[in-house]
Design a protein around this motif. Structure first.
Motif, mmCIF file in Angstrom:
data_model
loop_
_atom_site.group_PDB
_atom_site.id
_atom_site.type_symbol
_atom_site.label_atom_id
_atom_site.label_comp_id
_atom_site.label_asym_id
_atom_site.label_seq_id
_atom_site.Cartn_x
_atom_site.Cartn_y
_atom_site.Cartn_z
ATOM 1 N N UNK A 1 3.883 -4.797 -6.712
ATOM 2 C CA UNK A 1 3.943 -4.322 -5.328
ATOM 3 C C UNK A 1 4.077 -2.802 -5.274
ATOM 4 N N UNK A 2 4.994 -2.251 -6.055
ATOM 5 C CA UNK A 2 5.210 -0.802 -6.055
ATOM 6 C C UNK A 2 3.985 -0.068 -6.595
ATOM 7 N N UNK A 3 3.379 -0.588 -7.656
ATOM 8 C CA UNK A 3 2.199 0.053 -8.238
ATOM 9 C C UNK A 3 1.026 0.013 -7.267
ATOM 10 N N UNK A 4 0.865 -1.098 -6.575
ATOM 11 C CA UNK A 4 -0.219 -1.220 -5.596
ATOM 12 C C UNK A 4 -0.025 -0.206 -4.471
ATOM 13 N N UNK A 5 1.195 -0.115 -3.969
ATOM 14 C CA UNK A 5 1.483 0.836 -2.895
ATOM 15 C C UNK A 5 1.267 2.269 -3.361
ATOM 16 N N UNK A 6 1.746 2.585 -4.570
ATOM 17 C CA UNK A 6 1.567 3.930 -5.101
ATOM 18 C C UNK A 6 0.085 4.254 -5.232
ATOM 19 N N UNK A 7 -0.667 3.347 -5.816
ATOM 20 C CA UNK A 7 -2.098 3.563 -6.055
ATOM 21 C C UNK A 7 -2.857 3.745 -4.743
ATOM 22 N N UNK A 8 -2.533 2.951 -3.752
ATOM 23 C CA UNK A 8 -3.211 3.075 -2.451
ATOM 24 C C UNK A 8 -2.921 4.414 -1.779
ATOM 25 N N UNK A 9 -1.688 4.908 -1.928
ATOM 26 C CA UNK A 9 -1.299 6.138 -1.243
ATOM 27 C C UNK A 9 -1.579 7.406 -2.047
ATOM 28 N N UNK A 10 -1.395 7.334 -3.369
ATOM 29 C CA UNK A 10 -1.395 8.557 -4.172
ATOM 30 C C UNK A 10 -2.401 8.569 -5.319
ATOM 31 N N UNK A 11 -3.123 7.487 -5.513
ATOM 32 C CA UNK A 11 -4.087 7.443 -6.597
ATOM 33 C C UNK A 11 -3.596 6.603 -7.762
ATOM 34 N N UNK A 12 -4.444 6.463 -8.767
ATOM 35 C CA UNK A 12 -4.138 5.554 -9.870
ATOM 36 C C UNK A 12 -2.948 6.006 -10.723
ATOM 37 N N UNK A 13 -2.188 5.027 -11.205
ATOM 38 C CA UNK A 13 -1.082 5.283 -12.121
ATOM 39 C C UNK A 13 -1.570 5.393 -13.559
#
Length: 83
Positions: free
Chosen positions: A48-60
């Protein structure tokens, strides 16, 4: 107060740590249902956190790159870099 980017990145990092440690435990205790449930809980939290981060700030990481016409992994600051 931390911005949302920092908070999400820390959440992913904390979950990563917990998942690695729990994975090592489960390697030697594969029938521990409580540990497996713990792993599943934090794995979902990380997703969930990785998906939210990726959607807002780009790939991890490179596996999160969507593709397109060019390699856009290099377009944004690296996840661990401050803007």
């Amino acid at each position: 107060m931390e911005d949302n980017r920092e908070m999400l990145l820390k959440r992913v990092q904390i979950c990563d740590f917990i998942l690695v440690e729990t994975n090592e435990y489960l390697d030697t205790h594969p029938n521990d249902q409580a540990a497996l449930d713990y792993f599943k809980k934090y794995n979902e939290m990380r997703r969930t956190a990785a998906k939210e981060f990726t959607e807002k700030y780009g790939p991890l990481n490179m596996w999160d790159v969507e593709g397109g016409n060019r390699w856009n992994w290099v377009d944004d600051p690296w996840p661990w870099e401050k803007q």
